[in-house]
Design a protein around this motif. Sequence first.
Motif, PDB file in Angstrom:
ATOM      1  N   ASP A 199       0.831  -1.203   0.000  1.00 12.75           N
ATOM      2  CA  ASP A 199       0.000   0.000   0.000  1.00 12.75           C
ATOM      3  C   ASP A 199       0.864   1.252   0.000  1.00 12.75           C
ATOM      4  OD1 ASP A 199      -1.483   2.291   1.624  1.00 12.75           O
ATOM      5  OD2 ASP A 199      -3.005   1.025   0.719  1.00 12.75           O
ATOM      6  N   LEU A 200       0.671   2.077  -1.018  1.00 11.60           N
ATOM      7  CA  LEU A 200       1.415   3.318  -1.158  1.00 11.60           C
ATOM      8  C   LEU A 200       0.417   4.463  -1.250  1.00 11.60           C
ATOM      9  CD1 LEU A 200       4.076   4.854  -1.587  1.00 11.60           C
ATOM     10  CD2 LEU A 200       3.944   4.259  -4.021  1.00 11.60           C
ATOM     11  N   LEU A 201       0.227   5.137  -0.135  1.00  9.61           N
ATOM     12  CA  LEU A 201      -0.733   6.246  -0.045  1.00  9.61           C
ATOM     13  C   LEU A 201      -2.118   5.842  -0.540  1.00  9.61           C
ATOM     14  CD1 LEU A 201       1.423   9.336  -1.094  1.00  9.61           C
ATOM     15  CD2 LEU A 201       0.987   8.431   1.194  1.00  9.61           C
ATOM     16  N   GLY A 202      -2.569   4.677  -0.091  1.00  6.09           N
ATOM     17  CA  GLY A 202      -3.964   4.299  -0.337  1.00  6.09           C
ATOM     18  C   GLY A 202      -4.224   3.371  -1.496  1.00  6.09           C
ATOM     19  N   LYS A 203      -3.198   2.987  -2.241  1.00  9.29           N
ATOM     20  CA  LYS A 203      -3.415   2.018  -3.320  1.00  9.29           C
ATOM     21  C   LYS A 203      -2.145   1.194  -3.530  1.00  9.29           C
ATOM     22  CE  LYS A 203      -2.759   5.674  -6.783  1.00  9.29           C
ATOM     23  NZ  LYS A 203      -3.441   6.411  -7.865  1.00  9.29           N
ATOM     24  N   PRO A 204      -2.292  -0.003  -4.095  1.00  5.33           N
ATOM     25  CA  PRO A 204      -1.118  -0.854  -4.288  1.00  5.33           C
ATOM     26  C   PRO A 204      -0.119  -0.176  -5.226  1.00  5.33           C
ATOM     27  CG  PRO A 204      -3.046  -1.781  -5.381  1.00  5.33           C
ATOM     28  CD  PRO A 204      -3.531  -0.650  -4.557  1.00  5.33           C
ATOM     29  N   MET A 205       1.159  -0.353  -4.944  1.00  5.53           N
ATOM     30  CA  MET A 205       2.174   0.356  -5.705  1.00  5.53           C
ATOM     31  C   MET A 205       2.061   0.107  -7.206  1.00  5.53           C
ATOM     32  SD  MET A 205       6.251   0.629  -4.996  1.00  5.53           S
ATOM     33  CE  MET A 205       6.665  -1.088  -5.297  1.00  5.53           C
ATOM     34  N   ILE A 206       1.722  -1.101  -7.603  1.00  4.70           N
ATOM     35  CA  ILE A 206       1.641  -1.420  -9.026  1.00  4.70           C
ATOM     36  C   ILE A 206       0.584  -0.588  -9.749  1.00  4.70           C
ATOM     37  CG2 ILE A 206      -0.075  -3.299  -8.885  1.00  4.70           C
ATOM     38  CD1 ILE A 206       1.750  -4.854 -10.844  1.00  4.70           C
ATOM     39  N   ALA A 207      -0.417  -0.101  -8.995  1.00  7.19           N
ATOM     40  CA  ALA A 207      -1.495   0.676  -9.606  1.00  7.19           C
ATOM     41  C   ALA A 207      -0.972   1.966 -10.233  1.00  7.19           C
ATOM     42  CB  ALA A 207      -2.562   0.997  -8.571  1.00  7.19           C
ATOM     43  N   TYR A 208       0.070   2.567  -9.667  1.00  5.60           N
ATOM     44  CA  TYR A 208       0.614   3.806 -10.219  1.00  5.60           C
ATOM     45  C   TYR A 208       1.153   3.592 -11.636  1.00  5.60           C
ATOM     46  CZ  TYR A 208       0.279   5.836  -5.541  1.00  5.60           C
ATOM     47  OH  TYR A 208      -0.184   6.317  -4.340  1.00  5.60           O
ATOM     48  N   THR A 209       1.809   2.470 -11.841  1.00  3.56           N
ATOM     49  CA  THR A 209       2.351   2.167 -13.164  1.00  3.56           C
ATOM     50  C   THR A 209       1.234   1.855 -14.151  1.00  3.56           C
ATOM     51  OG1 THR A 209       4.472   1.413 -12.302  1.00  3.56           O
ATOM     52  CG2 THR A 209       3.803   0.546 -14.437  1.00  3.56           C
ATOM     53  N   ILE A 210       0.242   1.091 -13.721  1.00  2.02           N
ATOM     54  CA  ILE A 210      -0.879   0.770 -14.609  1.00  2.02           C
ATOM     55  C   ILE A 210      -1.625   2.036 -15.003  1.00  2.02           C
ATOM     56  CG2 ILE A 210      -3.090  -0.454 -14.783  1.00  2.02           C
ATOM     57  CD1 ILE A 210      -1.891  -2.573 -12.880  1.00  2.02           C
TER      58      ILE A 210
END
Length: 227
Positions: free
Chosen positions: A21-32
């Motif tokens: 969890d990175l500021l409220g969402k899974p880290m992989i979500a930022y890349t997607i």
Amino acid sequence: MIAIIPARGGSKGLPGKNIKDLLGKPMIAYTIEAAKASKHITDIIISTDCEEIYRIAIEHGARETFLRPAELATDEAQAIDNYIYTIDRLEKDFSMNIESFVVLQPTSPLRSTEDIDKSIEVYKNSNARSVISYTEEHHPLTWHKYIKEDGSLENIFEDKLDNRQKFRMSHYPTGAVYVFNTQLIRSRNYFDESTKAYIMPRERSVDIDTEEDFRYAEFLLGRNRDE
């Protein structure tokens, strides 16, 4: 152009980092999310051996495809073998014709859609067979040393005493964006004489491998939200 996001389940430096969890969402979500906003990317392919990572990636917009074999997710496995396997499966099972592709590591959550698009544009507007993101190194490489077990120093490069300003600036790869010609990868190379660099600012070039890296990325992302 497709984007491949490699995210194996095992991580010793920071366990579970790809979906931490990175500021409220899974880290992989930022890349997607950055890939989804790209004007050049048509499909987002998650390459993982982990069902949980796969499920989370699909929930955030990656295409449903397949899990990679366990032997391509070990510490000894070569990333290039996984890229070749993924391309072969996509061409065989999904009838894709993949002449080139982008690799986006989920451990670079501060990389922007602009970084992705500009890297692809460098690739398309040149004769490059690969484009790799770099950022500048603030200290001369010749300052680096090996440290022996007894704490003494061993030179890596020839000693040269001079002020930092006298050294030519160098750059190191960020790990954030790779654009590859498929045939180059099939020849088991990342670089050739045509390879070009896309230069990124250091604040978007954090590559998360440790808890300290993660906290730094968390700080930068939080600061950007507050501005």
